[in-house]
Write a protein that holds these residues in place. Structure first.
Motif, PDB file in Angstrom:
ATOM      1  N   VAL A  79      30.724 -10.951 -10.439  1.00  0.00           N
ATOM      2  CA  VAL A  79      31.476 -10.768 -11.684  1.00  0.00           C
ATOM      3  C   VAL A  79      32.973 -10.589 -11.477  1.00  0.00           C
ATOM      4  N   GLY A  80      33.450 -10.741 -10.248  1.00  0.00           N
ATOM      5  CA  GLY A  80      34.884 -10.640 -10.019  1.00  0.00           C
ATOM      6  C   GLY A  80      35.380  -9.209 -10.067  1.00  0.00           C
ATOM      7  N   VAL A  81      36.640  -9.048 -10.484  1.00  0.00           N
ATOM      8  CA  VAL A  81      37.266  -7.718 -10.438  1.00  0.00           C
ATOM      9  C   VAL A  81      37.468  -7.090 -11.812  1.00  0.00           C
ATOM     10  N   ALA A 136      28.148 -10.045  -4.620  1.00  0.00           N
ATOM     11  CA  ALA A 136      29.226 -10.804  -3.992  1.00  0.00           C
ATOM     12  C   ALA A 136      30.563 -10.318  -4.515  1.00  0.00           C
ATOM     13  N   GLY A 137      31.594 -10.421  -3.677  1.00  0.00           N
ATOM     14  CA  GLY A 137      32.944 -10.092  -4.103  1.00  0.00           C
ATOM     15  C   GLY A 137      33.294  -8.628  -3.917  1.00  0.00           C
ATOM     16  N   LEU A 138      34.117  -8.100  -4.821  1.00  0.00           N
ATOM     17  CA  LEU A 138      34.691  -6.775  -4.666  1.00  0.00           C
ATOM     18  C   LEU A 138      33.641  -5.695  -4.474  1.00  0.00           C
ATOM     19  N   LEU A 139      32.512  -5.783  -5.154  1.00  0.00           N
ATOM     20  CA  LEU A 139      31.476  -4.761  -5.016  1.00  0.00           C
ATOM     21  C   LEU A 139      30.990  -4.622  -3.577  1.00  0.00           C
ATOM     22  N   THR A 140      31.154  -5.649  -2.767  1.00  0.00           N
ATOM     23  CA  THR A 140      30.665  -5.601  -1.387  1.00  0.00           C
ATOM     24  C   THR A 140      31.740  -5.164  -0.397  1.00  0.00           C
ATOM     25  N   ALA A 141      32.986  -4.985  -0.854  1.00  0.00           N
ATOM     26  CA  ALA A 141      34.067  -4.638   0.071  1.00  0.00           C
ATOM     27  C   ALA A 141      33.835  -3.310   0.794  1.00  0.00           C
ATOM     28  N   PRO A 142      33.304  -2.266   0.153  1.00  0.00           N
ATOM     29  CA  PRO A 142      33.047  -1.036   0.907  1.00  0.00           C
ATOM     30  C   PRO A 142      31.968  -1.194   1.976  1.00  0.00           C
ATOM     31  N   SER A 143      31.131  -2.214   1.861  1.00  0.00           N
ATOM     32  CA  SER A 143      30.127  -2.471   2.893  1.00  0.00           C
ATOM     33  C   SER A 143      30.623  -3.453   3.948  1.00  0.00           C
ATOM     34  N   TYR A 144      31.318  -4.502   3.514  1.00  0.00           N
ATOM     35  CA  TYR A 144      31.687  -5.600   4.419  1.00  0.00           C
ATOM     36  C   TYR A 144      33.172  -5.642   4.774  1.00  0.00           C
ATOM     37  N   GLY A 145      33.984  -4.829   4.148  1.00  0.00           N
ATOM     38  CA  GLY A 145      35.359  -4.753   4.568  1.00  0.00           C
ATOM     39  C   GLY A 145      36.353  -5.426   3.659  1.00  0.00           C
ATOM     40  N   PRO A 146      37.652  -5.319   4.008  1.00  0.00           N
ATOM     41  CA  PRO A 146      38.738  -5.756   3.121  1.00  0.00           C
ATOM     42  C   PRO A 146      38.724  -7.225   2.768  1.00  0.00           C
TER      43      PRO A 146
END
Length: 423
Positions: free
Chosen positions: A135-137, A366-376
């Motif tokens: 869903v993007g940001v 996918a996307g921003l929601l996964t940044a705390p798991s997969y990184g910047p």
């Protein structure tokens, strides 16, 4: 019954759809192609290098450079591209790689006996075995606490705006110190607004002109190019998201909160010089409308408290990937997903598995929601290349597993959050 429904048609959603279609999955993608990118003000440019801004397809045949060639243009290193050009590239990519793009928005994703039920904005319902939430940001926009709840005539987020010419002749305060804040302030000034910057940061940071791609072995070893900028830290974030996911949760949270902090693009600095009212080290502590229709801001700073009266505030203060803001997910899903941890901006984000599957089987992220798991890298278009193929591999694995055992979707043991929202 679909194999996969993709919710979102930005860079991540379109990339996942391209990979899923190539594997013959029965899928449907919902969302308006590149909608948030089309809505950005004209005059904005991509901060990322063109070679780090490709959407992902399995053959690598539909990159940004391929689209530029169809337009008689070149996507060159060190030459910023207009955001509108990038949005049109996404539309071109979708036409060539994504079947069954449905421009309706999805209002609800809920579990059902054999997978998920998704509801479109007109009320039509669909069944699917798996869902990819891309869903993007925009659902995760962050507005500072003292400014929340004020009417949009007084306070908006930078992502709310297409063109900014309606602010000509008005006094506008932009809150923030990152690219969105600095570029918004520059555009407002160019269009005749009286513009100021308020930022908590004690200084503005600017990215430097990127060095040439071909610059010799020693220089390349000292500061390698990556899709996130030069340097070995960026190289690790860009090339090894899977290793990032294996770090302890507190370490991931700390990096998420600090890595690739606010900075303006090198090409913006000269334009930003026209913004003469820049107030750093300051924080808004309260805000209230005045009798004459303006907004009073009570501000703290290095010189003590002060007051700013302005016609409008634009909060260019980024996005926080809190699961509670993913309102398209049913309460049952939101309350059942494991989260990364308890502190910082990453604390309310969902934990994501090795192939981008959440703790509820069949729900992929996918996307921003996964940044705390997969990184910047997952905060940028660049991360779509790592995500899309692996996520679709996870979908295919899930479909095979559930088909062989006749399983229905339900949360894994221990997946529910505690009342405090902690994993």
């Amino acid at each position: 019954m679909y194999d996969l429904v993709i919710v979102g048609a930005g860079p991540y959603g379109l990339s996942v759809a391209a990979h899923a279609a190539a594997h013959g999955l029965n899928l449907r993608t919902f969302g308006r192609s590149m909608a948030s990118w089309h809505a950005m003000p004209s005059g904005m440019f991509l901060k990322s290098e063109p070679w780090a801004s490709h959407l992902s397809d399995p053959r690598g045949a539909f990159g940004l450079d391929a689209y530029a060639a169809t337009r008689g243009a070149r996507a060159e290193h060190g030459v910023p591209l207009p955001v509108g050009f990038f949005a049109e590239y996404g539309d071109w990519f979708a036409r060539r790689t994504v079947p069954a793009l449905d421009e309706r928005l999805i209002t609800s994703v809920a579990p059902c006996a054999d997978g998920f039920e998704v509801v479109a904005e007109d009320g039509e319902r669909f069944r699917t075995r798996t869902v990819a939430l891309a869903v993007g940001v925009l659902p995760f926009m962050e507005i500072p606490g003292p400014l929340r709840g004020l009417p949009r005539e007084y306070v908006t987020h930078s992502s709310h705006h297409g063109e900014l010419d309606g602010f000509a002749g008005r006094d506008v305060t932009v809150v923030g110190a990152g690219q969105a804040a600095l570029e918004t302030a520059a555009l407002l000034t160019e269009q005749g607004a009286r513009t100021r910057i308020l930022a908590r940061s004690g200084q503005l940071n600017w990215n430097t002109l990127p060095p040439a791609l071909d610059r010799g072995l020693w220089q390349s070893l000292r500061a390698p190019h990556t899709g996130l900028g030069c340097g070995w830290h960026n190289r690790l974030y860009a090339d090894t998201p899977g290793l990032f996911r294996r770090l302890p949760a507190p370490t991931r949270e700390r990096i998420f909160d600090s890595a690739l902090g606010p900075a303006g693009a090198w090409w913006l600095r000269e334009r930003f010089a026209a913004v003469t009212d820049v107030r750093l080290g300051r924080r808004v502590v309260s805000a209230a409308p005045t009798a004459d229709g303006r907004l009073r801001l009570d501000v703290t700073g290095p010189d003590g408290p002060s007051v700013v009266e302005t016609d409008h505030v634009i909060a260019a203060t980024g996005f926080t990937p809190s699961l509670d803001r993913a309102e398209v997910l049913s309460p049952v899903l939101r309350e059942s997903l494991r989260t990364v941890g308890a502190g910082g901006r990453a604390g309310g984000a969902p934990e994501v598995g090795a192939l981008f599957e959440s703790s509820w089987p069949g729900l992929f992220l996918a996307g921003l929601l996964t940044a705390p798991s997969y990184g910047p890298s997952m905060r940028f278009v660049f991360g779509a290349g790592y995500t899309a193929g692996r996520l679709v591999r996870g979908v295919r694995h899930h479909l095979r597993a559930t088909s062989s055992r006749g399983a229905v979707g339900r949360p894994r043991t221990g997946a529910a959050r505690t009342p405090a929202g902690r994993a």
